[in-house]
Design an enzyme around this catalytic site. Sequence first.
Site, PDB file in Angstrom:
ATOM      1  N   LYS B  76       0.858  -1.180   0.000  1.00  0.00           N
ATOM      2  CA  LYS B  76       0.000   0.000   0.000  1.00  0.00           C
ATOM      3  C   LYS B  76       0.901   1.239   0.000  1.00  0.00           C
ATOM      4  CE  LYS B  76      -3.888   2.026   2.627  1.00  0.00           C
ATOM      5  NZ  LYS B  76      -4.762   1.864   3.824  1.00  0.00           N
ATOM      6  N   SER B 151      -9.735   2.093   3.003  1.00  0.00           N
ATOM      7  CA  SER B 151      -8.835   2.826   2.134  1.00  0.00           C
ATOM      8  C   SER B 151      -7.831   1.963   1.377  1.00  0.00           C
ATOM      9  CB  SER B 151      -8.041   3.827   2.981  1.00  0.00           C
ATOM     10  OG  SER B 151      -7.209   3.148   3.903  1.00  0.00           O
ATOM     11  N   SER B 175     -10.092  -0.321   7.119  1.00  0.00           N
ATOM     12  CA  SER B 175      -9.478  -0.116   5.801  1.00  0.00           C
ATOM     13  C   SER B 175      -8.810  -1.334   5.180  1.00  0.00           C
ATOM     14  CB  SER B 175      -8.453   1.021   5.882  1.00  0.00           C
ATOM     15  OG  SER B 175      -9.103   2.263   5.839  1.00  0.00           O
TER      16      SER B 175
END
Lengths: 477, 488
Positions: B76, B151, B175
């Site tokens: 990420k 997210s 997330s």
Amino acid sequence: MEWEVVIGLEIHAQLKTASKIFSAASTQFGAEPNTQACLVDLGYPGVLPVLNGDAVRMAVRFGLASHSSIAPRSIFARKNYFYPDLPKGYQISQYELPVVHDGWVDVVLDDGSRKRVGITRAHLEEDAGKSLHEDFHGLTGIDLNRAGTPLLEIVSEPDMRSAKEAVAYMKLIHQLVRYLDICDGNMQEGSLRCDANISVRPMGRHEFGTRAEIKNLNSFRFIERAINYEAERQIDIIESGGSVVQETRLYDSGKDETRPMRSKEEANDYRYFPDPDLLPLKIEEQTVESIRADLPELPWEKRDRFVESYGLSDYDAGVLTTARSTADYFETVASGGADAKLAANWVMGELAGALNKAGIEIENSPVGPDALRGLLSRIADETISGKIAKEVFESMWAGEGSADEIIDGKGLRQITDSSAIQSVIDQVLADNPQQLEQYRAGKVKLLGFFVGQVMKATRGQANPAQVNDLLRRSLDG
Amino acid sequence: MHTRTLAELAAALRDGDFSSEELVGHFLDRIETLDATLNAFVTVTRDQALEAARSADSARADGQAGPLTGLPIAHKDIFCTRGVKTSCGSRMLDNFVSPYDATVVGRLKAAGVVMLGKTNMDEFAMGSSNETSWYGPVRNPWDLNKVPGGSSGGSAAAVAARMAPAATGTDTGGSIRQPAALTNTTGLKPTYGRVSRYGMIAFASSLDQAGTITASAEDAAMLLGAMAGHDPRDSTSAEVPVPDYLEALGQSLSGVRIGLAKEFLDDGLDPGNAAVLEQALKVFRGLGASVEEVSLPNLGLSVPTYYVVAPAECSSNLSRFDGIRFGYRAEDPRDLTDLYKRSRGEGFGAEVKRRIMTGTYVLSAGYYDAYYLKAQRVRQLIAGDFQRVFQDVDLIVGPTTPTPAFDIGAKVDDPVTMYLNDIYTIGVNLAGLPGMSVPCGFVGGLPVGLQIIGNHFDEGRLLNAAYMYQRETDWHHRVPDGFSPESG
């Protein structure tokens, strides 16, 4: 109307840790800008603070020395505001639960009386960097070497009632942090600085007046002047019907005045909240006790001991214990068998004068305590007089050797042989028949003249007491 | 080869079926083909990946290979990666090349893991749909008009479409788990403090936790073992030993007590999701576990509590993005204030600004007690509820999300509705517990997830439950049409 000034100080002491409070970068002063700032100090994305245990131990040392409580659990909080030399946009400090709280120190005032000043709290925090406004032609340079340097902020109660008391308290803290070896006390470099909270009230009134805070005072002289100026300013305002505004002010030493630092509209709401990156600081009783066991003799303890063990006056003991290094020097001289009063006089007089003139710290004195003791023992055993000793000291200072080497090399040994002195006296009397006649006719104050002549003839080396004695006998006999 | 799990790929590398270079090359090619559609990656590090793969192959030839050597994953874009752009999904960091590796990145690198690239995400991890990214929305491979969740939407979409066999993610309020549920992947959010936060760009420090998005619970166990453990650079990382998570897999669930929190079964839960959840519970009963109803009475307060605590922390955490030392700086500022205002005004997107303002407000003088302090107290109540329940049960289960994936653009103008998407996941962050989302079925052709919650540092038990469930079901093996074996 008679006014009373009320003063409290917030003293920032830069702690002498090798690395910063939340990073491994060095805390050395004076390096090239931004060479001692790591990613943590620069507030890079993703970095986290890790508390330096040495800073905590130093805070506890101060707490114990100032009769304060050590919080078993204290909290680091973020103080949020934007400034270019504050990389993270917040300063890590302690707010609601400081590591040290509720203590006191006794300050000795000029007249010898003692004044107790309360310590509200002392908390750990990080310093910011520096903004450099010169040399950048309308731009501002940022040096983050200082960012993250550990500070202990020592907050006093509003217990002081004059600029002199405030300075005496500041001096005591200055002395204490150096005794504890937690701060180098260098005020010029900003290692120790303070903010003064000042208000005035009519004498006898209980309630405090509105206070102003004078920021960043970094010398004893400025503290005294700023407080005196500010107190006068506030009294003038009130006496002419106005009222004091609570604000932050700066002292301008060039103009010797204080002026507002920022307007109310610019006042920050710091939005303190516990720093979620740091766990609560927990200090075990056991840790506190081991730090207590390791405390050095404190300044006031040393002062009392000097009075008691060496028979010094309270004043002399106070002067000698101002700095631990001076006290240590004195003790090395005195404990080696030298006469304590003589040692005190020499350390405070001849030595202090020479150091001061040369701008040298006592630790680096060219005449060390053992060497000085060597000199003093020659005074004590009457090898040389006090006057000659000063001459010998100068030679020692210049690196010409030990007291004995200089005394022997220059032939400064005091003449104590009565027959040698007598023969000089005989010669002086023979050379000055007129004065001898006058003396014997009753002008006895000519004795001084003869003493002078004998001392001159012996280049000051004759034992003065013996000269007096033998002269009297020759003149009167 | 991309339909295999990380564990299967590890075995194939070990057996010499193909080299790491071939494996990594295959996934890089898939990214090149498919990501124009999905937008799951912000940066693809092709050259570095192939070089790392060759190093892994030569380490293997020298007999130096560990269990993860040569396996590719995606990170990420919230994790700092040395020499590689680390954007956090924001214009603010579009020009930021990190000078250092996050601890998670460094540990995986040291274990021989090869980074394929950096995945798209909601800006600064603030969002539940991956629509707040400066780099545009990520599309859900199960339906290109749907969001993948957020997210960690890029990581979830990348794994769902098998552009990477596994990816790292972070979870502050759901997330990892929410996008895993919406993309049919397995998401693990470990206990707060289990994995170091050093080098992970902070959103809300007391809630953020790094974890994984994988094709299976076994894969999650493999990666967690390499990521977890105390880090002297993160004071909040726990000094708790890291067990062998793989070893713990395969234990019978007979006698395991599972609690179903009745507060999860509220009006907001889609009936389709509820039905799928019921099926999943049957599987657990079949495996010998008992399922009983439990209650978390304060769970309903978790969304408002979270939206005080998380913005408060973010308002402070994001202050360092000021245009002075790194990141976006507005052009030709008039003065310092203008530099701050425009750098931040132009560098941050709307959702980030909304949260900074909310956080600034709840911490300001006069409001701190009413908001921040009260939220912290409620947080304690919520954590207390979980602890009470864990006296009676080993694990808690429930839905991960109230509904399957929603349309791109559907909630983007309605932040509160968007926030409610995390209603089932947020409590776990507030309590610092480990949680997982595992694929458990489909509603209207879209995947939904089963959430499993464990007690602090009980990841072993959690992973085992998910592993045993996945041995009985095949939901997690399903790959969306168009990203199936035939297409690559």
